[in-house]
Design an enzyme around this catalytic site. Structure first.
Site, mmCIF file in Angstrom:
data_model
loop_
_atom_site.group_PDB
_atom_site.id
_atom_site.type_symbol
_atom_site.label_atom_id
_atom_site.label_comp_id
_atom_site.label_asym_id
_atom_site.label_seq_id
_atom_site.Cartn_x
_atom_site.Cartn_y
_atom_site.Cartn_z
ATOM 1 N N LYS A 232 -11.634 66.944 77.346
ATOM 2 C CA LYS A 232 -11.178 65.600 77.839
ATOM 3 C C LYS A 232 -11.890 65.019 79.114
ATOM 4 O O LYS A 232 -12.337 65.676 79.772
ATOM 5 C CB LYS A 232 -9.646 65.284 77.979
ATOM 6 C CG LYS A 232 -8.949 65.552 76.601
ATOM 7 C CD LYS A 232 -7.320 65.226 76.673
ATOM 8 C CE LYS A 232 -6.733 65.202 75.603
ATOM 9 N NZ LYS A 232 -5.252 65.062 75.657
ATOM 10 N N ARG A 266 -3.328 73.681 73.776
ATOM 11 C CA ARG A 266 -4.005 72.735 72.545
ATOM 12 C C ARG A 266 -5.373 72.604 72.757
ATOM 13 O O ARG A 266 -5.522 71.954 73.677
ATOM 14 C CB ARG A 266 -3.453 71.453 72.186
ATOM 15 C CG ARG A 266 -3.646 70.986 70.908
ATOM 16 C CD ARG A 266 -2.868 69.601 70.646
ATOM 17 N NE ARG A 266 -3.478 68.929 69.509
ATOM 18 C CZ ARG A 266 -4.243 67.871 69.264
ATOM 19 N NH1 ARG A 266 -5.044 67.718 70.703
ATOM 20 N NH2 ARG A 266 -5.007 67.539 68.189
#
Length: 286
Positions: A232, A266
């Site tokens: 991210k 995740r």
């Protein structure tokens, strides 16, 4: 000791469809994106062969959960209708459920109707980026389904969330959000909750690292914690990478999340996440 108000023992065993997944040791959730526009791997799964191969690799690499997403939720993502989400999701879910009957399958959706359809086709976990705020019927739906539910924090929507996010205190505000939503979920019969602070979902770079540094604070709520940080912007903005070459940064930040109490990672890269878990476990054991 059982956490007050929860249906978990101290080791956080997830139960669904006759299966049990222990979170005594942290677990890896492998991402399977069915969207053409996801920020990292959108459009890479184009055939049934690709789908099965990627899922099998995730499982062989050590994933305890496969998380299927049929709607991109990156910043400024295009909205997708419920009909399109179901059309993308259900054939894949049916195939994976048939091919990999023992693996836990999570479905990433914020729509109650999609959660019902997914549960009917064998989904084990509902992963809701909105924490029950986009669909007023979500808690009631999951309460009836009796499946584990990932309650994530987001400020705004995927279309607006990165337009100047503001908090009085990001850790306190997210904690208070969880307190309210946990109560509402439990009142609707949701028993197995997993908390996700929502890294990069309506947060600045500083907000993300404040949440990461104080992740242990959320343990006091009595539920397992999921960290979704893989590739991210909170990594790329610091070290100048792009999603496609952010694996090393992802491993570093995943390790920090584990040290601060994360129970589920995740990720796009299962093998490396599992290695981080193994090393942190060894570190804690001495």
């Amino acid at each position: 000791m059982k956490a007050q108000g929860t249906n978990f023992d101290s080791e956080f065993n997830l139960r669904a469809n006759g299966k049990t997944l222990s979170l005594k040791n942290p677990v890896v959730m492998g991402i399977l994106n069915l969207t053409p526009d996801s920020f990292y791997d959108g459009g890479t799964i184009s055939t049934e062969k690709d789908l099965l191969a990627k899922t099998e690799k995730h499982i062989k690499d050590g994933a305890g959960v496969i998380d299927i997403g049929a709607v991109s939720t990156k910043p400024n993502a295009a909205e997708v209708s419920e009909e399109e989400e179901l059309a993308r999701l259900l054939p894949v879910l049916k195939l994976l459920r048939k091919t990999f009957p023992s693996v836990f399958i999570s479905v990433d959706t914020y729509r109650g109707n999609v959660a019902i359809a997914a549960a009917n086709d064998g989904a084990d976990i509902i992963n809701d980026i909105s924490g029950g705020t986009f669909d007023a019927n979500m808690f009631k739906t999951v309460g009836k389904l009796k499946l584990p539910y990932v309650l994530m924090h987001i400020q705004g929507t995927p279309q607006t969330m990165q337009q100047n996010p503001q908090y009085s205190n990001v850790v306190t505000d997210v904690f208070d959000f969880f307190t309210r939503q946990i109560k509402a979920a439990q009142q609707n019969g949701v028993e197995q909750l997993i908390l996700d602070v929502g890294f990069c979902f309506g947060k600045t770079l500083e907000h993300n690292y404040e949440l990461l540094a104080q992740l242990k604070k959320f343990e006091t709520l009595g539920f397992p914690i999921l960290a979704g940080i893989s590739r991210k912007s909170m990594i790329n903005k610091v070290i100048g990478t792009k999603p496609e070459n952010a694996l090393n940064g992802t491993t570093v930040v995943n390790t920090l999340a584990l040290l601060n109490g994360a129970n589920i990672l995740r990720v796009h890269d299962v093998k490396e996440a599992l290695q981080a878990i193994q090393l942190v476990n060894c570190y804690h054991s001495v």
